[in-house]
Design an enzyme around this catalytic site. Structure first.
Site, PDB file in Angstrom:
ATOM      1  N   ASP A  48      88.080  21.761   0.596  1.00 17.88           N
ATOM      2  CA  ASP A  48      88.977  22.709  -0.071  1.00 17.88           C
ATOM      3  C   ASP A  48      89.932  23.314   0.942  1.00 17.88           C
ATOM      4  OD1 ASP A  48      87.640  22.146  -2.304  1.00 17.88           O
ATOM      5  OD2 ASP A  48      86.942  24.171  -2.737  1.00 17.88           O
ATOM      6  N   THR A  83      89.561  26.088  -8.214  1.00 14.70           N
ATOM      7  CA  THR A  83      89.023  25.454  -9.411  1.00 14.70           C
ATOM      8  C   THR A  83      88.293  26.463 -10.293  1.00 14.70           C
ATOM      9  OG1 THR A  83      87.233  24.785  -7.994  1.00 14.70           O
ATOM     10  CG2 THR A  83      88.847  23.139  -8.543  1.00 14.70           C
ATOM     11  N   THR A  84      87.610  27.409  -9.639  1.00 12.48           N
ATOM     12  CA  THR A  84      86.934  28.435 -10.429  1.00 12.48           C
ATOM     13  C   THR A  84      87.970  29.297 -11.144  1.00 12.48           C
ATOM     14  OG1 THR A  84      85.273  28.505  -8.693  1.00 12.48           O
ATOM     15  CG2 THR A  84      85.192  30.227 -10.341  1.00 12.48           C
ATOM     16  N   ASP A  98      81.638  25.697  -5.661  1.00 23.32           N
ATOM     17  CA  ASP A  98      82.926  25.109  -5.950  1.00 23.32           C
ATOM     18  C   ASP A  98      83.020  24.841  -7.454  1.00 23.32           C
ATOM     19  OD1 ASP A  98      85.364  23.731  -5.095  1.00 23.32           O
ATOM     20  OD2 ASP A  98      84.326  22.002  -5.916  1.00 23.32           O
TER      21      ASP A  98
END
Lengths: 564, 532
Positions: A394, A97-98, A64
């Site tokens: 997520d 998020t990446t 994550d």
């Protein structure tokens, strides 16, 4: 030193560190690129995980982006901005998020040659902002609404979104299983916008497949006193009393003192104390409740008293769990046992205590208000369950956002390719320098499919060329084509149900652009020496956080809301 | 060696600098350095600075007031410039950068004069004449008909505010200005609040008539509409004695009833609140568990606002009177809200208090952005907007923006200077030249060719088009009145005045005497990083 005390030299305080100009900007960009590089390989279904070993010896394995960024403990002021956007993406949409870090890094990388060639950063910023708003418009245009479908249809559509998110995680192998679980949980809590109503409990042991969803509340059996064994462990439609008081023999008030002149009165005082506790217990029993939960301790006496009357009790239930039980069963937490009316008692279909792995769980299922759900996660190692929990978080966020905004776009790099194509096309209509900049923005967007391929071991150039060809078809039928991670070719992502909520992409592109523009707009860094008190503070937090923002870098506990 | 002269009079360790070269020129140097830092931040295309202050907090901003505030300027002369900037910030709340950069430019030009052989006092007298003339001229440049404005007319407000906000957040002023301008009639700087919530983007920002509290409601009731509010400043709890007291219990009966009486007392108080018609209780301090229990029982919504200022604002929003302790409220003391609800914005649970009715004058701008530094910077832009609003309420006159005013002033002051006799002439000419700094910097920051722009601007102005300035969007000169770029007269007035005053003050210094810093524990001493 006194000899060189020329005041004009010391404009600023001694120890102040300043750097400015182009070199400084390029160094900021380099720092950000390095950070983006660390998370780069985690993108996508074939992304690799990172093992992070912190100074306290804790090991975290994660895929994550936000978690990795937080644990990296970045001190570089410019690179910190990337941590911030990962955090923002996490709180706003929960996933991607990446992507956001990668995009920001790529935008900056594309900007670097221009800066080195002497382009004024403001020109770049202006073009990037234009490109960003164009991209967002395009996403909105391409997005497909899932509004107006029946509940069942909607559920399966949402499961597709959840599956896309989960496919890039550690538990990707079981994505259908977990996707439907997540969707059920989110649909269960309905429109009530409370994330903490979905509990995630972790029990080591068993396999992932043994995880299950409770349409109510489940929590680990609390510490119990003697007499607990005699209590019944299963009820059908019990009434539930929730308390916030101690059912224990103890002094009534801290500041009360008893003075007796007559020793014969002593026994009456002792009796009175017993009377008080018996009175409380009696009132609990009279309320008709079959399950008594308290946030504070329920002592030996209470446990046995309840056991004799076929009542189940549990003390020291954590506040979160208690509130969740209250919300699920429709009861309210009482701070007094006086005047307990039926209205404040909760109820549920089945209450039972069950063995899960080597833990015992109290499970309330079939709750009337149906506003809660609990996922009990099983798995081999601790780190594995931790990561599974993050992944589920997520997925839950994605489903919630999809439910709220109801539009989805094709995943697998398809939407990125389409925006890229659109921007390139748009750029050709512009005269002047910004044509180049918007082109570079478009090129940066291609990093998503490229990285997906790289991580999966495909020939990125080959796949990208195929994709470009498809997207360039004048009919526009190639728009939903993305990387096919299974075959190493390209495929219609939309038909393959690789879907993402559009809000994820919109927020990612927006945040990445904002961050890139912010970094580009900095031409000078001035670092003042730390004042003494701050130094002490910094030493205490040991993380070199920055004042109020420090919490972000404290690693654990940051994403507190997913903790349970 | 035996000390002599001034050194014999002062304690050892003092510093003493005098003369043109040692004091004046060096002072000017320091000021120049400072203004180089701020100058690149001037205007819409100004660059940001990353300042890390002594508390290790990161600022990314182009707001000069913030930059100089966090820089911790040490040099005494440069400090004068900082103070001028601060004075501007306090007087108007905007234009601090113009003040500092302009003062820096004045001093830089003064240095040339000094090298030419002029005495500082001649320069000062020239500069003084220059500023007096400038102020006269500035008044002539005021746009006709702008002295009367309707401060409630959003359009008019935005016209005047746009330039100020754009200089902080270029390209986003069209979103920000309406947010600031959309404020209730009863204007007061303290009435405009900013709530910064991480996540989303600027386009998600909104204005709420009322307040946004950054925490959720205490009890389980999360939403209520059209309700009366009771505010208790002292907390909602059983009252305890301040002095340490012990309850003496003499008999078993007393012990048994002890807890019951307390419970009954709290219930009575809460019931009193309910009977007064209130549906929401706001506490300024802790909410006792027992009290919360009864609030839940009577279906009251409970909010906790621990900041005294926030509580006062809350009272202003709702029209409630804060009561000191939990008691039966007087109906007149109750406030009213349209709605109170707990909402989740970007993963944070906030309580939104809305009140459209009554004399509510508090409104909150909810800013969204992806990083803390962006949010902080947006907040400063909003602050500047609000301050500009305040300034325009005082004086609504406006002058052309985009450096049009500066060029016109430069031209006129130069003409005026030529008529002067004596050495003042040189100083006035330099004063006029200093104005060129503004268009030059604007053009440079935008990546344009500064000299070309300035010369063409002069040409246009010489033809009487005194409203021609730089259009930064396209990088050409244009009539700024057509682009609707206006600066407030009052901002310019004070910025120029403060700058000239500061420059003259610095020039007037010919000796610096620094006493030995007082003994005692010095802050820097243990910090070993000074040595290496």
């Amino acid at each position: 030193m006194a000899a060189m005390m020329q005041p004009q030299i010391i404009l600023l305080k001694e120890g102040t560190d300043t750097s400015q100009g182009k070199a400084q900007l390029v160094s900021n960009i380099n720092a950000c690129t390095v950070v983006a590089d660390t998370v780069r390989t985690t993108l996508g279904p074939r992304g690799m995980d990172k093992l992070i070993h912190d100074d306290k010896g804790n090991v975290t394995i994660s895929n994550d982006g936000a978690t990795i960024m937080k644990l990296l403990d970045i001190v570089h002021p410019a690179a910190k901005i990337l941590v911030d956007i990962a955090k923002s993406q996490d709180s706003e949409v929960g996933d991607g998020t990446t992507t956001v870090v990668l995009l920001a890094g790529e935008f900056l990388k594309e900007a670097k040659p221009f800066i080195e060639d002497g382009v004024h950063p403001q020109n770049l910023i202006r073009s990037y902002r234009t490109a960003c708003s164009l991209a967002i418009e395009k996403i909105k245009e391409l997005a497909i609404s899932i509004e107006g479908k029946t509940r069942e249809e909607k559920k399966s559509l949402l499961a597709k979104c959840a599956a896309t998110t989960l496919s890039s995680k550690l538990i990707g192998g079981e994505k259908e299983f977990f996707a439907s679980m997540v969707v059920d949980a989110v649909v269960a809590i309905g429109n009530e916008d409370k994330l903490n109503m979905i509990g995630i409990k972790k029990v080591p042991g068993g396999s992932m497949r043994d995880s299950f969803l409770v349409d109510g509340v489940a929590f680990k059996k609390t510490f119990s006193y003697a007499g607990f064994e005699q209590q019944p462990k299963k009820f059908l439609k019990p009434k539930i009393l929730l308390l916030n008081i101690e059912l224990e023999l103890k002094s009534e008030k801290e500041n009360a003192e008893i003075r007796l002149s007559d020793p014969s009165q002593y026994q009456s005082i002792v009796d009175a104390e017993w009377n008080i506790i018996y009175d409380k217990l009696d009132k609990c029993v009279q309320s008709g409740a079959k399950v008594v939960l308290s946030r504070l301790a329920i002592g030996d006496l209470g446990t046995q008293y309840f056991a004799d009357r076929d009542i189940f009790c549990a003390g020291r239930v954590s506040e979160e769990d208690l509130l969740r039980v209250a919300a699920a069963t429709g009861g309210t937490v009482q701070t007094s046992v006086n005047n307990v009316i039926d209205e404040v008692l909760g109820t549920c279909e089945v209450f039972e205590e069950k063995q899960v792995g080597n833990e015992r769980f109290n499970i309330f299922s079939g709750c009337p208000s149906g506003l809660t759900a609990t996922i009990v996660l099983r798995g081999g190692a601790d780190q594995f369950i931790e990561e599974a929990e993050r992944s589920l978080h997520d997925a839950i966020m994605i489903v919630r956002r999809a439910l709220k905004n109801s539009t989805v776009v094709a995943g697998g790099g398809a939407i990125d390719m389409e925006i890229s194509r659109f921007l390139r096309q748009h750029a050709r209509t512009i005269a002047g320098k910004s044509q180049l900049f918007i082109n570079s923005y478009a090129k940066a967007l291609e990093v998503i499919p490229r990285q997906l391929c790289d991580n999966a071991g495909f020939d990125a150039t080959d796949v990208l060329n195929k994709l470009r060809q498809k997207h360039a078809l004048p009919t526009g039928e190639g728009a939903p084509y993305g990387v096919d991670i299974n075959t190493g070719g390209i495929a219609d992502s939309f038909a393959n149900f690789v879907w993402e909520p559009s809000v994820v992409k919109i927020n990612a592109i927006n945040a990445a652009t904002e961050a890139a523009c912010l970094i580009l707009s900095v031409d000078e860094t001035v670092k003042n020496p730390k004042s003494e008190s701050a130094q002490g503070e910094a030493a205490a937090s040991a993380m070199g956080g920055r004042g109020r923002g420090g919490a972000a870098f404290r690693g654990r506990g940051g994403r507190g809301m997913r903790r349970r | 060696m035996q000390p002599y002269g001034i050194q014999s009079m002062l304690k050892e360790g003092h510093k003493h600098l005098s003369g043109l070269d040692e004091a004046v020129v060096k002072n000017i140097d320091a000021c120049k350095q400072l203004s180089t830092i701020t100058r690149t931040s001037l205007g819409p295309n100004g660059m940001n600075k990353m300042v890390i202050n002594h508390l290790d907090k990161l600022f990314v901003t182009n707001d000069a007031a913030t930059i100089v505030n966090e820089l911790e300027v040490q040099h005494p002369a440069a400090k004068i410039l900082v103070l001028a900037g601060k004075a501007q910030q306090e007087e108007i709340g905007d234009g601090a950068n113009l003040t500092i950069s302009f003062a820096g430019e004045l001093l830089q030009n003064a240095e040339e004069l000094i090298r030419m052989g002029l005495h500082p006092s001649e320069i000062i007298s020239g500069y003084n004449k220059g500023i007096i003339k400038t102020i006269e001229l500035l008044e002539d440049l005021v746009e006709k008909g702008s002295e009367n404005m309707d401060v409630r007319n959003k359009e008019e407000v935005i016209t005047r505010m746009k330039a100020a906000v754009a200089s902080k957040q270029f390209g986003q002023e069209d979103i920000l200005c309406p947010l600031v301008a959309d404020n209730p009639a009863n204007f007061n700087v303290d009435n405009v609040r900013v709530a910064k919530l991480l996540g989303g983007g600027l386009y998600n920002s909104t204005v709420v008539r009322g307040m946004v509290l950054k925490n959720a409601a205490v009890g389980s009731i999360q939403r209520i509409e059209k309700a009366k509010v009771a505010v208790f400043a002292g907390g909602v709890d059983t009252s305890a004695t301040e002095t340490k007291g012990t309850v003496l219990i003499h008999s078993a009966d007393q012990l048994e009833n002890y807890a019951k009486t307390e419970e009954a007392k709290v219930e009575e108080l809460i019931r009193g609140v309910v009977e007064s018609g209130a549906k929401v209780i706001v506490s300024g301090a802790a909410v006792g568990e027992m009290a919360l229990h009864f609030c839940e029982r009577y279906k009251l919504m409970v909010l906790k606002i621990s900041s005294k200022f926030e509580l006062r604002r809350f009272c202003r929003t709702t029209g409630a009177v804060a009561m000191l302790k939990l008691c039966h409220p007087n109906p007149d003391d109750l406030g009213y809200v349209d709605s109170v609800s707990v909402e989740e914005i970007g993963g944070v649970r906030v309580t939104v208090v809305k009140n459209e009715e009554g004399g509510n004058s508090v409104s909150t701008v909810v800013l969204r952005g992806s990083t803390d530094s962006i949010l902080d910077d947006l907040e400063r832009a909003v602050d500047d907007g609000v301050n500009t609003y305040k300034a325009m309420c005082k004086d609504s006159r406006m002058v052309p923006g985009g450096a049009a005013t500066e060029i016109e002033l430069a031209r006129k002051v130069k003409e005026f200077g030529l008529k002067e006799t004596g050495l003042d002439q040189y100083a006035i000419a330099k004063f006029a030249e200093s104005f060129e700094m503004v268009p030059k910097t604007l053009a440079e920051n935008a990546g344009l060719n500064a000299m070309e722009i300035i010369s063409s601007l002069y040409a246009e102005h010489a033809n009487g088009n005194y409203k021609v300035g730089i259009d930064l969007e396209e990088g050409v000169w244009k009539d700024v009145s057509a682009l609707n770029i206006w600066d407030l007269y009052i901002t310019k007035f004070f910025a120029l005045k403060f700058a000239a005053d500061a420059a003259c003050t610095v020039l007037r210094v010919d000796q610096i005497i620094m006493a030995k810093p007082a003994g005692g524990p010095r802050r820097e001493q243990p910090a070993g990083n000074d040595e290496d």
